[in-house]
Design a protein around this motif. Structure first.
Motif, PDB file in Angstrom:
ATOM      1  N   PRO A 114       1.922  -0.833   3.130  1.00 18.60           N
ATOM      2  CA  PRO A 114       1.196  -1.828   3.941  1.00 18.60           C
ATOM      3  C   PRO A 114       1.937  -3.158   4.010  1.00 18.60           C
ATOM      4  CG  PRO A 114      -0.163  -0.975   2.125  1.00 18.60           C
ATOM      5  CD  PRO A 114       1.240  -0.519   1.880  1.00 18.60           C
ATOM      6  N   GLY A 116       5.403  -3.550   4.255  1.00 20.78           N
ATOM      7  CA  GLY A 116       6.721  -3.526   4.917  1.00 20.78           C
ATOM      8  C   GLY A 116       6.719  -4.276   6.244  1.00 20.78           C
ATOM      9  N   GLY A 117       7.853  -4.876   6.585  1.00 18.75           N
ATOM     10  CA  GLY A 117       8.057  -5.536   7.885  1.00 18.75           C
ATOM     11  C   GLY A 117       6.906  -6.443   8.258  1.00 18.75           C
ATOM     12  N   THR A 145       0.969   2.691  -0.588  1.00 13.27           N
ATOM     13  CA  THR A 145       1.558   2.126  -1.807  1.00 13.27           C
ATOM     14  C   THR A 145       0.835   0.817  -2.133  1.00 13.27           C
ATOM     15  OG1 THR A 145       3.289   1.078  -0.500  1.00 13.27           O
ATOM     16  CG2 THR A 145       3.824   3.188  -1.501  1.00 13.27           C
ATOM     17  N   THR A 146       0.573   0.611  -3.416  1.00 15.28           N
ATOM     18  CA  THR A 146      -0.219  -0.567  -3.801  1.00 15.28           C
ATOM     19  C   THR A 146       0.633  -1.659  -4.438  1.00 15.28           C
ATOM     20  OG1 THR A 146      -0.667   0.475  -5.921  1.00 15.28           O
ATOM     21  CG2 THR A 146      -2.337   0.765  -4.196  1.00 15.28           C
ATOM     22  N   HIS A 147       1.867  -1.332  -4.804  1.00 15.65           N
ATOM     23  CA  HIS A 147       2.718  -2.334  -5.445  1.00 15.65           C
ATOM     24  C   HIS A 147       4.180  -1.930  -5.315  1.00 15.65           C
ATOM     25  CE1 HIS A 147       1.501   0.760  -8.366  1.00 15.65           C
ATOM     26  NE2 HIS A 147       2.737   0.667  -8.822  1.00 15.65           N
ATOM     27  N   SER A 148       5.042  -2.914  -5.514  1.00 17.98           N
ATOM     28  CA  SER A 148       6.467  -2.628  -5.509  1.00 17.98           C
ATOM     29  C   SER A 148       6.750  -1.657  -6.660  1.00 17.98           C
ATOM     30  CB  SER A 148       7.208  -3.956  -5.694  1.00 17.98           C
ATOM     31  OG  SER A 148       8.561  -3.722  -5.720  1.00 17.98           O
ATOM     32  N   GLY A 149       7.507  -0.633  -6.424  1.00 16.42           N
ATOM     33  CA  GLY A 149       7.789   0.367  -7.468  1.00 16.42           C
ATOM     34  C   GLY A 149       6.868   1.582  -7.385  1.00 16.42           C
ATOM     35  N   SER A 170       7.458   2.874   6.575  1.00 18.03           N
ATOM     36  CA  SER A 170       7.907   1.617   5.966  1.00 18.03           C
ATOM     37  C   SER A 170       9.291   1.306   6.490  1.00 18.03           C
ATOM     38  CB  SER A 170       7.955   1.788   4.445  1.00 18.03           C
ATOM     39  OG  SER A 170       9.165   2.344   4.055  1.00 18.03           O
ATOM     40  N   GLY A 171      10.003   0.437   5.754  1.00 18.56           N
ATOM     41  CA  GLY A 171      11.402   0.188   6.088  1.00 18.56           C
ATOM     42  C   GLY A 171      12.296   0.916   5.091  1.00 18.56           C
ATOM     43  N   ASP A 172      13.496   0.373   4.913  1.00 20.93           N
ATOM     44  CA  ASP A 172      14.485   1.046   4.070  1.00 20.93           C
ATOM     45  C   ASP A 172      14.190   0.895   2.577  1.00 20.93           C
ATOM     46  OD1 ASP A 172      16.099   1.845   6.314  1.00 20.93           O
ATOM     47  OD2 ASP A 172      16.599  -0.274   6.539  1.00 20.93           O
ATOM     48  N   LEU A 174      11.481   1.286   0.845  1.00 24.27           N
ATOM     49  CA  LEU A 174      10.683   2.376   0.273  1.00 24.27           C
ATOM     50  C   LEU A 174      11.536   3.647   0.115  1.00 24.27           C
ATOM     51  CD1 LEU A 174       7.813   2.851  -0.761  1.00 24.27           C
ATOM     52  CD2 LEU A 174       7.242   3.785   1.467  1.00 24.27           C
ATOM     53  N   SER A 203      11.326  -3.980   8.508  1.00 22.72           N
ATOM     54  CA  SER A 203      12.004  -4.977   9.347  1.00 22.72           C
ATOM     55  C   SER A 203      13.267  -4.396   9.959  1.00 22.72           C
ATOM     56  CB  SER A 203      12.421  -6.214   8.545  1.00 22.72           C
ATOM     57  OG  SER A 203      11.505  -6.543   7.567  1.00 22.72           O
ATOM     58  N   ARG A 269       9.873 -12.027   6.705  1.00 22.59           N
ATOM     59  CA  ARG A 269       9.621 -10.609   6.983  1.00 22.59           C
ATOM     60  C   ARG A 269       8.677 -10.399   8.177  1.00 22.59           C
ATOM     61  NH1 ARG A 269      10.321  -6.406   3.307  1.00 22.59           N
ATOM     62  NH2 ARG A 269      10.923  -7.828   1.687  1.00 22.59           N
ATOM     63  N   PHE A 276      16.929 -11.480  10.831  1.00 24.16           N
ATOM     64  CA  PHE A 276      18.360 -11.352  10.568  1.00 24.16           C
ATOM     65  C   PHE A 276      19.172 -12.282  11.474  1.00 24.16           C
ATOM     66  CE2 PHE A 276      16.680  -6.983   9.531  1.00 24.16           C
ATOM     67  CZ  PHE A 276      16.603  -7.236   8.169  1.00 24.16           C
ATOM     68  N   GLU A 438      17.728  -4.601  -0.744  1.00 21.72           N
ATOM     69  CA  GLU A 438      17.002  -5.175  -1.888  1.00 21.72           C
ATOM     70  C   GLU A 438      17.945  -6.037  -2.720  1.00 21.72           C
ATOM     71  OE1 GLU A 438      13.590  -4.356  -2.164  1.00 21.72           O
ATOM     72  OE2 GLU A 438      14.060  -3.429  -0.238  1.00 21.72           O
TER      73      GLU A 438
HETATM   74  N1  LIG Z   1       1.576  -2.649  -1.643  1.00 22.30           N
HETATM   75  C1  LIG Z   1       2.731  -3.287  -1.806  1.00 22.30           C
HETATM   76  N2  LIG Z   1       2.752  -4.609  -2.082  1.00 22.30           N
HETATM   77  C2  LIG Z   1       3.914  -5.277  -2.215  1.00 22.30           C
HETATM   78  N3  LIG Z   1       5.136  -4.704  -2.070  1.00 22.30           N
HETATM   79  C3  LIG Z   1       5.172  -3.393  -1.788  1.00 22.30           C
HETATM   80  C4  LIG Z   1       3.977  -2.619  -1.646  1.00 22.30           C
HETATM   81  N4  LIG Z   1       4.337  -1.333  -1.363  1.00 22.30           N
HETATM   82  C5  LIG Z   1       5.703  -1.320  -1.348  1.00 22.30           C
HETATM   83  N5  LIG Z   1       6.204  -2.551  -1.595  1.00 22.30           N
HETATM   84  C6  LIG Z   1       7.598  -3.010  -1.605  1.00 22.30           C
HETATM   85  O1  LIG Z   1       7.924  -3.518  -0.306  1.00 22.30           O
HETATM   86  C7  LIG Z   1       9.350  -3.566  -0.232  1.00 22.30           C
HETATM   87  C8  LIG Z   1       9.819  -3.708   1.201  1.00 22.30           C
HETATM   88  O2  LIG Z   1       9.435  -2.610   1.924  1.00 22.30           O
HETATM   89  P1  LIG Z   1      10.199  -2.002   3.168  1.00 22.30           P
HETATM   90  O3  LIG Z   1      11.586  -1.752   2.925  1.00 22.30           O
HETATM   91  O4  LIG Z   1       9.377  -0.873   3.550  1.00 22.30           O
HETATM   92  O5  LIG Z   1      10.075  -3.132   4.267  1.00 22.30           O
HETATM   93  P2  LIG Z   1      11.135  -4.156   4.812  1.00 22.30           P
HETATM   94  O6  LIG Z   1      11.960  -4.713   3.694  1.00 22.30           O
HETATM   95  O7  LIG Z   1      10.384  -5.120   5.653  1.00 22.30           O
HETATM   96  O8  LIG Z   1      12.015  -3.265   5.765  1.00 22.30           O
HETATM   97  P3  LIG Z   1      13.589  -3.019   5.777  1.00 22.30           P
HETATM   98  O9  LIG Z   1      13.976  -2.634   4.362  1.00 22.30           O
HETATM   99  O10 LIG Z   1      13.783  -1.909   6.761  1.00 22.30           O
HETATM  100  O11 LIG Z   1      14.214  -4.304   6.224  1.00 22.30           O
HETATM  101  C9  LIG Z   1       9.785  -2.294  -0.927  1.00 22.30           C
HETATM  102  O12 LIG Z   1      10.924  -2.540  -1.678  1.00 22.30           O
HETATM  103  C10 LIG Z   1       8.604  -1.923  -1.832  1.00 22.30           C
HETATM  104  O13 LIG Z   1       8.953  -1.997  -3.193  1.00 22.30           O
END
Ligand SMILES: Nc1ncnc2c1ncn2[C@@H]1O[C@H](COP(=O)(O)OP(=O)(O)OP(=O)(O)O)[C@@H](O)[C@H]1O
Length: 471
Positions: A114, A116-117, A145-149, A170-172, A174, A203, A269, A276, A438
């Protein structure tokens, strides 16, 4: 499909009009007195016939405009006499053409981020993607997903027998988590064979662009079609070692201007990939040298030969019939121990010019506006390294248009190497390291290729370069 049943006439009750659904050589056409819609079989999702009510339904995706996005649609009507008797056979014929050699009714694990981007993944999945997967008869196990990781945790314990593929909505970031989770699975080799299908709601969505192509890379409907019809494509992974710890990267590592552009705009984001561009402008103003030492174990440094290899591979793919099975050599053994020591120097070359950035990775695009690695191949066992020398702001600005086309490759200030491994030593403390988008500590690291270790769903059995792409 037997020859006899090519056309079915149906009555659309609401509008009281008759439509003819015809099976042609490579497409389904649906026509009435006003218009004809042509749908390549690849875009047909399902077809069914209900004997009791004589109702025929065909679900498909199509473009309202030739260059526009794909939309999901259904046509439903009562089969007219004398077509009723052949309607079931017609449907079976269409399904055969729509899913040639493809496993149907897939069991999909779906991870929706939820965060991402621009943060719209949940509603996009529910409104646009899920109906297509359901229409295709897929069974879905959906987790938000509820949290990073969280993606890492799920992948590391995934019951791999229960699923045919894993979707990352999601994006990259995940995808990076999932692959690292698979690497820590009790059966890492088998877990990594689980095909991943990206659904672009982050994103940058670089993996999605590489899998679906530049036209469809941000199109979640195209991603849904890949999820239901794509075949597993074997890809190399990259093993990153830093401070004695190793982790998996699937896409890219970058330092210098390009890392600043990515990581320095995390707070933007919500802008999608416009962030970018903002980052690029900031980087151009600062225009800093990236103070590092780059060394690599090169396999090829000649750009013309790299381009020839790419052309050869693309010709081969065009010659293969579209239904030919993908090469799927399976990974063997324990893949996650570095082969190269971080201190060895024999056979390594040290780059001796000052650079603006270094980008290394797999897959042509790192974002919609930058095809850094046009000659990258999914499973050649090599990592592509692009070291851009520092010249002037004017020179960099004058080549921005080349970014999306991949032609920066030929720029004499861009040094391009295909290698088994490389290492970067920062020579100052200030800097950023981005791995698959990341943030990692800006400290010495080494990367080597893990050949053919993972699998992506693909409709093309290769990175999806535009058919007109030339280098
Ligand atoms: N519920 C959440 N709350 C906070 N962070 C989350 C949650 N679920 C996943 N994440 C983290 O969000 C991060 C970013 O996600 P994601 O890569 O999907 O999006 P983005 O960075 O916007 O896209 P891109 O990588 O394509 O640029 C992931 O590394 C993941 O760890």
């Amino acid at each position: 499909m037997s020859k006899q049943v090519q056309k079915i006439d149906i009555l659309i009750p609401v509008k009281n009009i008759t439509r003819t659904c015809s099976l042609e050589d490579s497409q389904l056409s649906i026509s009435d007195s006003k218009e004809t819609v042509e749908i390549p079989f690849r875009h047909v999702v399902s077809s069914s016939f209900e004997c009791d009510t004589k109702t025929l339904e065909v679900a498909y995706v199509w473009r309202k405009k030739p260059k526009g996005p794909l939309h999901f649609a259904k046509v439903t009507g009562i089969v007219k006499e004398p077509c009723v008797e052949s309607a079931k056979e017609w449907c079976e014929g269409l399904t055969e053409k729509a899913y040639p050699g493809v496993k149907r009714n897939r069991r999909l694990k779906v991870l929706v981020n939820p965060h991402g981007g621009p943060g719209k993944a949940v509603s996009i999945f529910k409104k646009t993607v899920e109906p297509i997967l359901r229409a295709a008869g897929c069974s879905l196990d959906i987790i938000h997903t509820t949290h990073s990781g969280h993606g890492f945790e799920i992948a590391s314990k995934l019951d791999i027998q229960s699923f045919d593929a894993l979707l990352t909505v999601s994006g990259d970031g995940l995808v990076h988590e999932v692959l690292n989770g698979f690497a820590k699975h009790a059966e890492p080799g088998r877990a990594l064979q689980m095909p991943i299908a990206p659904v672009p709601t982050g994103s940058g969505n670089a993996l999605s662009i590489n899998v679906l192509g530049i036209k469809d890379g941000f199109d979640v409907v195209a991603a849904a079609i890949n999820a239901i019809k794509g075949s597993p494509m074997t890809v190399d992974l990259l093993l990153v070692t830093q401070n004695g710890k190793s982790s998996i990267s699937f896409m890219s590592q970058t330092v210098g201007l390009m890392a600043d552009l990515d990581l320095g705009t995390e707070h933007l984001r919500w802008m999608g990939d416009t962030r970018f561009f903002v980052g690029l402008l900031q980087g151009l103003i600062k225009f800093k040298t990236c103070d590092i030492e780059l060394s690599y174990k090169a396999v090829e440094v000649n750009k013309s030969r790299m381009a020839d290899t790419l052309r050869g591979k693309r010709k081969l793919l065009q010659e293969q019939s579209s239904s030919s099975p993908p090469s799927s050599e399976l990974p063997t053994g324990e893949p996650f121990r570095p082969r190269y020591s971080t201190t060895e120097t024999e056979g390594w070359t040290t780059f001796d010019k000052s650079v603006l950035y270094v980008y290394a990775g797999k897959g042509p695009y790192v974002g919609r506006d930058y095809m850094v690695f046009p000659v990258s191949l999914p499973d050649d066992g090599l990592i592509d390294i692009c070291a851009r020398c520092k010249t002037s702001r004017g020179e960099l600005l004058s080549t921005l248009d080349d970014g999306p086309k991949g032609t920066t490759f030929w720029n004499e200030n861009v040094h391009y190497i295909k290698a088994h491994a490389y290492r970067i030593k920062p020579l100052s403390k200030n800097g950023r390291l981005s791995i698959d988008g990341e943030a990692f500590p800006f400290e010495e690291f080494q990367v080597e290729v893990l050949p053919k270790q993972a699998s992506l769903l693909s409709l093309y059995n290769s990175y999806a370069l535009d058919p007109d792409f030339t280098l």
